[in-house]
Scaffold this motif. Structure first.
Motif, PDB file in Angstrom:
ATOM      1  N   MET A  66       0.827  -1.215   0.000  1.00 23.92           N
ATOM      2  CA  MET A  66       0.000   0.000   0.000  1.00 23.92           C
ATOM      3  C   MET A  66       0.858   1.260   0.000  1.00 23.92           C
ATOM      4  SD  MET A  66      -3.297  -0.941   2.378  1.00 23.92           S
ATOM      5  CE  MET A  66      -2.389  -1.630   3.746  1.00 23.92           C
ATOM      6  N   GLU A  69       2.303   1.806  -3.445  1.00 27.16           N
ATOM      7  CA  GLU A  69       1.249   2.288  -4.343  1.00 27.16           C
ATOM      8  C   GLU A  69       1.077   3.797  -4.203  1.00 27.16           C
ATOM      9  OE1 GLU A  69      -2.351   0.140  -3.476  1.00 27.16           O
ATOM     10  OE2 GLU A  69      -1.916  -1.371  -5.003  1.00 27.16           O
ATOM     11  N   ASP A  70       1.223   4.293  -2.974  1.00 25.24           N
ATOM     12  CA  ASP A  70       1.066   5.730  -2.720  1.00 25.24           C
ATOM     13  C   ASP A  70       2.029   6.581  -3.543  1.00 25.24           C
ATOM     14  OD1 ASP A  70      -0.968   5.245  -0.911  1.00 25.24           O
ATOM     15  OD2 ASP A  70       0.285   5.539   0.868  1.00 25.24           O
ATOM     16  N   ASN A  74       5.243  -0.451  -7.734  1.00 30.06           N
ATOM     17  CA  ASN A  74       4.685  -1.781  -7.526  1.00 30.06           C
ATOM     18  C   ASN A  74       5.672  -2.605  -6.704  1.00 30.06           C
ATOM     19  OD1 ASN A  74       4.035  -4.564  -7.846  1.00 30.06           O
ATOM     20  ND2 ASN A  74       2.957  -4.121  -9.744  1.00 30.06           N
TER      21      ASN A  74
END
Length: 84
Positions: A66, A69-70, A74
């Motif tokens: 996560m 992703e921010d 990946n």
């Protein structure tokens, strides 16, 4: 079933990525808090419980995925296998 060594190896791999990107993605204390808070409807989990290291490993994978992703990255590509 994951072991403490599996988890610690993952943490080291994530730290390498973290250092490369200068972006916070791994924290053993947060992993434990996530595991403890969600374990059996708010119960407490200890390192000698059968699922503890599986849960710690999954917490580290989810957090790293996560957070990367921010910033548009990946984690699976960066670590070279699917963890998130």
């Amino acid at each position: 079933m994951k072991t403490k060594q599996d988890y610690m190896t993952l943490v080291e791999e994530l730290k390498t990525i973290e250092n490369k990107y200068s972006f916070y993605i791994v924290d053993r204390n947060i992993d434990h808090e996530n595991v403890d808070a969600t374990w059996k409807c708010g119960g407490t989990i200890y390192p000698n419980d059968p699922d503890y290291w599986d849960s710690m490993y999954m917490s580290a994978c989810m957090s790293a995925g996560m957070r990367m992703e921010d910033i548009g990255e990946n984690i699976n590509e960066l670590i070279g296998r699917t963890i998130y």
